[in-house]
Every structure is written in structure tokens, then in C-alpha cells.
Scaffold this active site. Structure first.
Site, PDB file in Angstrom:
ATOM      1  N   ASP A 138      -6.401  43.874  20.341  1.00 29.36           N
ATOM      2  CA  ASP A 138      -6.217  45.169  19.579  1.00 29.36           C
ATOM      3  C   ASP A 138      -7.309  45.909  19.264  1.00 29.36           C
ATOM      4  O   ASP A 138      -7.231  47.258  19.181  1.00 29.36           O
ATOM      5  CB  ASP A 138      -5.371  44.995  18.186  1.00 29.36           C
ATOM      6  N   GLY A 175      -6.445  40.239  12.906  1.00 29.25           N
ATOM      7  CA  GLY A 175      -5.343  39.332  12.707  1.00 29.25           C
ATOM      8  C   GLY A 175      -4.723  39.456  14.121  1.00 29.25           C
ATOM      9  O   GLY A 175      -5.681  39.245  15.252  1.00 29.25           O
ATOM     10  N   HIS A 176      -3.575  38.942  14.281  1.00 30.34           N
ATOM     11  CA  HIS A 176      -2.753  38.721  15.553  1.00 30.34           C
ATOM     12  C   HIS A 176      -2.814  39.935  16.465  1.00 30.34           C
ATOM     13  O   HIS A 176      -1.846  40.745  16.318  1.00 30.34           O
ATOM     14  CB  HIS A 176      -1.396  38.162  15.410  1.00 30.34           C
ATOM     15  N   ARG A 225      -8.046  38.636  28.899  1.00 32.73           N
ATOM     16  CA  ARG A 225      -7.280  38.971  27.464  1.00 32.73           C
ATOM     17  C   ARG A 225      -7.892  39.997  26.810  1.00 32.73           C
ATOM     18  O   ARG A 225      -9.030  39.715  26.438  1.00 32.73           O
ATOM     19  CB  ARG A 225      -6.640  37.765  26.692  1.00 32.73           C
ATOM     20  N   VAL A 226      -7.053  41.284  26.566  1.00 32.61           N
ATOM     21  CA  VAL A 226      -7.936  42.214  25.403  1.00 32.61           C
ATOM     22  C   VAL A 226      -6.995  42.140  24.471  1.00 32.61           C
ATOM     23  O   VAL A 226      -5.888  42.439  24.518  1.00 32.61           O
ATOM     24  CB  VAL A 226      -8.221  43.541  26.349  1.00 32.61           C
ATOM     25  N   THR A 244     -12.582  38.151  13.522  1.00 30.95           N
ATOM     26  CA  THR A 244     -12.731  39.608  13.680  1.00 30.95           C
ATOM     27  C   THR A 244     -13.717  40.288  12.687  1.00 30.95           C
ATOM     28  O   THR A 244     -13.343  39.858  11.558  1.00 30.95           O
ATOM     29  CB  THR A 244     -11.539  40.367  14.143  1.00 30.95           C
TER      30      THR A 244
HETATM   31  N1  GLY Z   1      -7.561  40.982  16.202  1.00 33.55           N
HETATM   32  C1  GLY Z   1      -8.314  40.622  17.074  1.00 33.55           C
HETATM   33  C2  GLY Z   1      -7.772  39.960  18.343  1.00 33.55           C
HETATM   34  O1  GLY Z   1      -6.448  39.643  18.546  1.00 33.55           O
HETATM   35  O2  GLY Z   1      -8.424  40.151  19.386  1.00 33.55           O
END
Ligand code: GLY
Length: 302
Positions: free
Chosen positions: A201, A222-223, A198-199, A170
Site C-alpha cells: 500500500d 500495517g497489512h 509484490r508491491v 514500515t
Molecule cells: N504496509 C506495508 C506493506 O504492506 O507493504
């Protein structure tokens, strides 16, 4: 006001062979955005420019070079936020444009809404004359290969395999301009082999992105599922309100991300007093910023 700038190009395990490309990419983005700030330009323009440079660079998981979903398509998210008035523009699960951050800004400035998704967001892009791109134009061989590997052996939802799965990251940028206005933005192709729709953060206010002139501005990487659970970017700027500077707030926020939900990622931050900070709990994080002496600095691992 002394301007300030920091950009990131993702925080995962970045393969050694890709370090130079990541460093070049964040450097080019920071250079382009810093020119705008030095000429008296506004923080929003600097953030948009930095992110467009990285969306156009297929090194990163944003714009051209984005990862593919489990049906082999690209879906991207982006958000920009103006810290002077808390206005927000976001797009989610958008297909077929090269610069989602540009579209996010148009959502913020030219609609009554904050967030457009999917085919509606693409229709808005067409209406605004943004160049539409075929899926093939945005898709790079690296991601086709990754997709094929996952078709043979789908990723397991362990942190280790999730971390190993991410090489491109990202992208994000945070800026403070001479008028004291803060802005933040983030753009991403999301996570590889995700379900369609899927969206993450990045386009969610306060999760991957936040800016408020009263405190600071932040962009996360990140996650995404874990980052949104702790509303990471808002958490970080709240710490500034309670007296911490940008570096302290970035470190405390990533520590909180791990302690509370075992999340992995990185965060860039500028506080209202022009201090720049960043922190990550992944092996690498690509970042570039302007230091106190006005020099451009880059970073990829401790
Ligand atoms: N941090 C970017 C995502 O998980 O989409």
C-alpha cells in the site's frame, strides 16, 4: 501557520526487547524533522529527512533492515506527496539503494512520471547519482534468521501469524510547515517472505500515503493488501473534509479498515488546522510527534 509533525515506525506486535530501539528511532526522526520545520523549512524536506533517518536505522523494515522476500532478496516501496499541488513520487519493488524516499522525491521533482518500479527505478537512481548499495549492505542478521525460519516453516496467511511475523515496521512521516503546506511520506521493505514483485500500500496514492492542503495528510502502516482495498489514507483525509479532526479521522479510518476488510494497522494524520492524530488496532505502534506545547512525545502502546 503553526507547524505540526508526526512520524511512525510501524504497527504490529513489537517485541518488548525492541521497544527501546523503536522509541529511540522515531524520536531521532521526529527531532531531525522538527528542526527543519522550526527553522522555516518546508514540509517535504521534513518528511524526507524523518524517513531517511528511519531508513538508515536497521530497527525498521525500511532501507537497511528491510525484510526478505521468499527468494531471499530485499524489495522496497516508498512514496512522498506534496499537499500543495498533489504532486506524487513513488518507487516500487526497488532493489539496492538505502534511501528509497530520496528516490521517490526525485521521481516527483525531476521526471514527468509519478511512479517508477524495479530495474527502471534503480537505473534512475544511478542516473541521479544516488549511492547504490549491495544487497548484503542492506541485509541484517535478524532478517536472515527470519528468512531461514520461514524456509523451514513458511508463514500461514492467518492474521495471527501475519501479526506475529512483523517486528520491524514500515516507517512514515507527515508534516505541516509554516506556510500551511502539508506533506506525507511512507517507506517500507514490505512484508516478510512475500512473492518477488509484490508491491504494498505504501507507494500507492491514497492507500498508504496521501496529502492535500485542503484536508490533511496521512501515512499508514500495517497489512498492505487490506489497506489498499479501503484506500485508507484518502479515506482518512476525506473524513476531515466532512468535519472530523485528525484524531477522530484516524480512529474512524482504522475502525473502518477492520469492519470492512478485517484489516490491521495504524495511521498517522495531520489536519489542515494543525491537529495531530494517530490510531492503531495492532498491539503496538511506534510513533513520535510534537504536542501543542512544542514538546516531543513518543508512544508504543496504550
Ligand atoms: N504496509 C506495508 C506493506 O504492506 O507493504
Amino acid at each position: 501557520m503553526k507547524p505540526a509533525l508526526i512520524v511512525h515506525g510501524g504497527a504490529w506486535r513489537i517485541d518488548e526487547s525492541e521497544h527501546a530501539a523503536h522509541l529511540n528511532g522515531v524520536r531521532a526522526a521526529a527531532q531531525a524533522a522538527w528542526e527543519i520545520l522550526q527553522q522555516g523549512g518546508i514540509a517535504l524536506d521534513a518528511v524526507e529527512k524523518a524517513i531517511m533517518v528511519m531508513e538508515d536505522d536497521s530497527t525498521f523494515d525500511a532501507g537497511r533492515g528491510s525484510v526478505l522476500t521468499c527468494v531471499g532478496e530485499i524489495e522496497m516501496d516508498a512514496m512522498i506527496m506534496d499537499g500543495s499541488n498533489l504532486r506524487v513520487g513513488s518507487v516500487g519493488a526497488i532493489q539496492g539503494i538505502q534511501n528509497p524516499i530520496r528516490l521517490a522525491r526525485l521521481v516527483m521533482e525531476e521526471t514527468e512520471h509519478n511512479f517508477l518500479v524495479g530495474s527502471g527505478a534503480r537505473q534512475f537512481a544511478r542516473m541521479k547519482g544516488l549511492r547504490l548499495a549491495a544487497q548484503a549492505e542492506l541485509t541484517v542478521p535478524r532478517e536472515v534468521e527470519r528468512f531461514r525460519q520461514y524456509q523451514i516453516s513458511p508463514p500461514t496467511p492467518t492474521v495471527e501469524s501475519f501479526m506475529a511475523a512483523h517486528s520491524g515496521g514500515t516507517v512514515g512521516a507527515v508534516a505541516l510547515d509554516m506556510d500551511g503546506n502539508l506533506a506525507a511520506g511512507t517507506s517500507t521493505g514490505g512484508t516478510p517472505y512475500s512473492l518477488p514483485g509484490r508491491v504494498g500500500d505504501s507507494p500507492l496514492v491514497g492507500c498508504g500515503t496521501f496529502a492535500d492542503n485542503e484536508t490533511g495528510a496521512a501515512s499508514a502502516t500495517g497489512h498492505g493488501e487490506r489497506i489498499m482495498e479501503v484506500v485508507l489514507a484518502k479515506h482518512a483525509t476525506d473524513l476531515i473534509r466532512y468535519g472530523h479532526n485528525a484524531q477522530q479521522a484516524a480512529k474512524m479510518s482504522i475502525e473502518y479498515l477492520y469492519k470492512r476488510v478485517e484489516g490491521f494497522g495504524g495511521l498517522i494524520l495531520i489536519d489542515k488546522d494543525s491537529n495531530v492524530g494517530f490510531y492503531h488496532n495492532t498491539p503496538h505502534m511506534a510513533a513520535a510527534w510534537i504536542d501543542d506545547s512544542g514538546n516531543l512525545r513518543t508512544y508504543i502502546h496504550p
